[in-house]
Design a protein around this motif. Sequence first.
Motif, PDB file in Angstrom:
ATOM      1  N   GLN A   1       0.726  -1.211   0.034  1.00 45.39           N
ATOM      2  CA  GLN A   1       0.049   0.051   0.069  1.00 45.39           C
ATOM      3  C   GLN A   1       0.859   1.182  -0.004  1.00 45.39           C
ATOM      4  O   GLN A   1       1.607   1.366   0.764  1.00 45.39           O
ATOM      5  CB  GLN A   1      -0.940  -0.044   1.361  1.00 45.39           C
TER       6      GLN A   1
ATOM      7  N   HIS B   1       0.630   5.129   0.832  1.00 44.90           N
ATOM      8  CA  HIS B   1      -0.342   5.754   1.529  1.00 44.90           C
ATOM      9  C   HIS B   1      -0.260   7.444   1.121  1.00 44.90           C
ATOM     10  O   HIS B   1       0.852   8.021   1.102  1.00 44.90           O
ATOM     11  CB  HIS B   1       0.162   5.884   3.048  1.00 44.90           C
TER      12      HIS B   1
ATOM     13  N   SER C   1       8.577  -2.305   5.131  1.00 48.37           N
ATOM     14  CA  SER C   1       7.263  -2.497   5.357  1.00 48.37           C
ATOM     15  C   SER C   1       6.627  -2.495   3.954  1.00 48.37           C
ATOM     16  O   SER C   1       7.310  -1.888   2.955  1.00 48.37           O
ATOM     17  CB  SER C   1       6.517  -1.434   6.023  1.00 48.37           C
TER      18      SER C   1
ATOM     19  N   ASP D   1       3.808  -1.092   3.721  1.00 49.60           N
ATOM     20  CA  ASP D   1       3.087   0.233   3.903  1.00 49.60           C
ATOM     21  C   ASP D   1       4.156   1.427   3.649  1.00 49.60           C
ATOM     22  O   ASP D   1       5.015   1.528   4.408  1.00 49.60           O
ATOM     23  CB  ASP D   1       2.316   0.461   5.151  1.00 49.60           C
TER      24      ASP D   1
ATOM     25  N   SER E   1      -4.545   8.625   2.539  1.00 53.37           N
ATOM     26  CA  SER E   1      -4.284   8.017   3.971  1.00 53.37           C
ATOM     27  C   SER E   1      -3.838   9.353   4.745  1.00 53.37           C
ATOM     28  O   SER E   1      -3.912  10.345   4.324  1.00 53.37           O
ATOM     29  CB  SER E   1      -3.294   6.986   3.934  1.00 53.37           C
TER      30      SER E   1
ATOM     31  N   ALA F   1      -2.307   7.059  10.115  1.00 54.10           N
ATOM     32  CA  ALA F   1      -2.632   5.670   9.503  1.00 54.10           C
ATOM     33  C   ALA F   1      -1.463   4.678   9.125  1.00 54.10           C
ATOM     34  O   ALA F   1      -1.460   3.469   9.292  1.00 54.10           O
ATOM     35  CB  ALA F   1      -3.811   5.628   8.233  1.00 54.10           C
TER      36      ALA F   1
ATOM     37  N   ASP G   1       0.139   3.603  12.490  1.00 58.80           N
ATOM     38  CA  ASP G   1      -0.429   2.423  12.782  1.00 58.80           C
ATOM     39  C   ASP G   1      -0.400   1.130  12.225  1.00 58.80           C
ATOM     40  O   ASP G   1      -0.148  -0.051  12.983  1.00 58.80           O
ATOM     41  CB  ASP G   1      -2.434   2.807  12.677  1.00 58.80           C
ATOM     42  N   ARG G   2      -0.243   1.223  10.967  1.00 57.33           N
ATOM     43  CA  ARG G   2       0.142   0.082  10.213  1.00 57.33           C
ATOM     44  C   ARG G   2       1.242  -0.446  10.340  1.00 57.33           C
ATOM     45  O   ARG G   2       1.678  -1.737  10.420  1.00 57.33           O
ATOM     46  CB  ARG G   2       0.136   0.273   8.644  1.00 57.33           C
TER      47      ARG G   2
ATOM     48  N   GLN H   1       2.976  -4.277  12.716  1.00 56.37           N
ATOM     49  CA  GLN H   1       3.672  -5.374  12.023  1.00 56.37           C
ATOM     50  C   GLN H   1       4.861  -5.617  12.866  1.00 56.37           C
ATOM     51  O   GLN H   1       5.290  -4.629  13.237  1.00 56.37           O
ATOM     52  CB  GLN H   1       4.093  -4.651  10.529  1.00 56.37           C
TER      53      GLN H   1
END
Length: 884
Positions: free
Chosen positions: A4, A6, A203, A205, A244, A248, A251-252, A256
């Motif tokens: 993802q 963001h 990550s 993200d 995003s 957020a 938080d992701r 992890q």
Amino acid sequence: MTKQLHVISHTHWDFEWYFSTHESLIQLIYHMEEVMDALEKGDVDNYYLDGQLSIVEDYLNACPHQQHRLSALVESGKLKIGPWYTQTDQLIIAGESIIRNLQLGINLGKALGGVEMLGYVPDSFGQSVDMPKIYRGVGIDKTVFWRGLSTDVYPYREGRWQSDDGSDVTFYNIRDGYYVGGQLIYCDDAVALVSQVEKGCLSQDIALPLGGDQRYVDRNVKSRIEQFNQQLSEANLDVRLVESSYDALFDRLKAQDLPMDILSGEMIDGQVSKIHRSIYSSRADHKRLNDMLERRITLELEPLMALATRFGIGYQKELINNLWRIMTRNHAHDSAGGCNTDKTNKIIVERFEQVDQMSSAARDYLVRKIAESQPVLENGARLTLFNTLPFAREHTQNLTLSTKSAGFTLSTVSGEPVAFDVIAQSQHYNGSIQRDPKDNDPNGYYYQTEIAIRHSMPALGFTSLVIEETRDALTPIDEKATYLIENNRYRIEYTGGGLHLIDKDNERRWEYFLTARDGGDDGDTYDYSPPAQDWVIDLSFNHAECVTQCGALQQRLTLSGQWMLPENLEARSHRFADTQCDYVLTLTLQDGLPLSIEFDINNQVDDHRLQLVVNSPIETKESIADTPFGFVRRPHYQLQMADWRERGWKEEPCGIYPMINLVNVSDTATSLSVLAQGIKEYEVLLESPSQPSGKVALTVFRSVGWLGKPDLIRRPGIASGQQYKYIPTPDSQMKGHQIAKLALLLDDKFDAAAVNHASQRWSIEQPYYQAQSLNQFTNTLKYFVMHPLSNTVVDETSMLTVDAPSLVCSSIQYEDGAVFVRVYNPSEYAIEDAGTLQFAQDIQDAWETNLLNQPLHLLTISQNAIHFGKFRAKQIRTFKIALE
């Protein structure tokens, strides 16, 4: 797992730069209308307003009718603001200033509906080693930054960044800049964008910041995300873009179990972005003013205001906050750096002058109010000496007294004589001024006498002396054409056209211990860069006029001379020194203080860099410099210097480094600390990369004439600042008198707390007040009448004492009936029993607080004192004490 990106909508708002803050405000007013409209209509889900509240404050001052609308968006979480008041520089700004910046921003953000607790610094020119503990101290556990981190130090974008005290925060490095998401709007290659921003990510993200300098809100972000996701789907890539926020994203990341290593230390490498490692000497006049005012507010005015509360004088908290609001506007990274147009730099100086006048007037008012509330003496006039530091002082200070007679004596209130040196005396007139001075009233004359005095001072308090006039005139110490001064520690000789220092304790002679060095500067307001045809001139003090003034308490050696320097880069390329620059160098010895040096040069040439060089015999491969709340060790030679161009670094990783107030070099025999007032840049000069050295060069100033230039030797590529236009900055040539104040302190070994204490004793002035009516202009407000306090003030008092030799006090404040004292351990080692904080009056309660001054837990009180107890290495702690 689907990757993802963001997409985080934001703007980066330099409220001044190659434009002024006034010009920027107009754009801001209309920008905010567009942002709020886009959020209310749902064109964007949320928007980050660059993490600084000063621009919000400016907007609401211009458009107060919009406060309810703005607050509603903040409360809903759509408009994200804070936590900074301004996007501060971290490397040359004092630690207290950084804390106050966050305090102002967080408090203002909360008042407007909510604040983003994110250490967001998308453009600051490097990250200080102390930031994790400062962030944690105000309740921030995550940070986003761009500049300074190299893959040689840490290869990933995500990690844990830790200070020496053990405080750590989660970080995310926006390695491609805060503007990389612009490709989502301007380009159509989704695959290339993903390939760029996923490099170095642990990550799945990934941040894609969508914004830029003063950039409008992208109202088509949703449709562009949809188009890019369609492209990625067609390319069979398991990647999607989502609208995003940083909340957020973190938080992701938290959810992890990423193999994050611990990152420690400062980040000042120019691998992936320019770091401007020589901006610390641009507009040196700004740096000097800022340093002087930081010291005055935190270590003179605020403690004096706290002391004044003992006598019923209210603490003016909002006055202090207003001073910090003005100051921290000058701490924004461009403003602090001085990399602006001349019109913007004029506004910065005006803000400094405003703080200078307000802070000095407040200090002078309080000193006068307290002193004039002391009883009138029967014999003689009162002289009240103040000490705003939280420890007792006894060293020489210079005062100027006004008397009707040319002679006087000094004594304590109990009658003990006090010795002093007479530095200078002059006669002045206080009668009604006449067109022709010959018509002046002959009885309207009085004497102003500058003296040097040494007297013990109580911690954070004051004491009184008595001035009794006599018929016997005083004789100032003669100025002599001799060539040496000395005290119990140092001997300074001027022979052979140079200055030589004898360290009496170690029986060691330093030949030509202080020289100057002048070289060309083909750089800009961001960076020093040597010209292709440079001529570095080692300047001596040969042929200078030398006079000395040697008293019992103070000895002074003054050299006055001229240097011939190249007028500009063209003259330098031909090795033609054609322009005279006059200088005055004054060295002062006073027992109890370091060797003080004041250097004044009347700069009349362009495009050069002038350094003062301390030629010590010390041999070391590293330097130590202070940071906002500690110190850092740095190599003289960084290994990447060998191949930085081949590796594609954006800037040379040379040995030019920042400092707050001191730099140290040490070997097994000697520790040399160079203390400075406003000098923020140093380097250790090397004969070769592998050779140790103790030659410390401090940059007094740089002269340059352009905001930004391309293809510098130290910084290849596009121009910094504005890459599409040459913007002249003739004021940055620094014509006229440039004054540097520094001091040398020799010890057997480096002791961080002891050196900081010495720096405070040397640099913090001791206010004083003489009860007299001869000179109504000792400060601007003395001409006006003043009521004394209803209760008589005592002859001598002390409010509190910090009895902790291994700690440094950074601030003393007062609010709502309580005193707040902040101290820190600057060393690399933990302290088991740090000492005590002793009060002269009864303590009601005491707490330890965070850096927002919010109580954490109660403390035990013992005989009106609290015990500091254990301190971790480099730890900062704040204490709140409510008094009876």
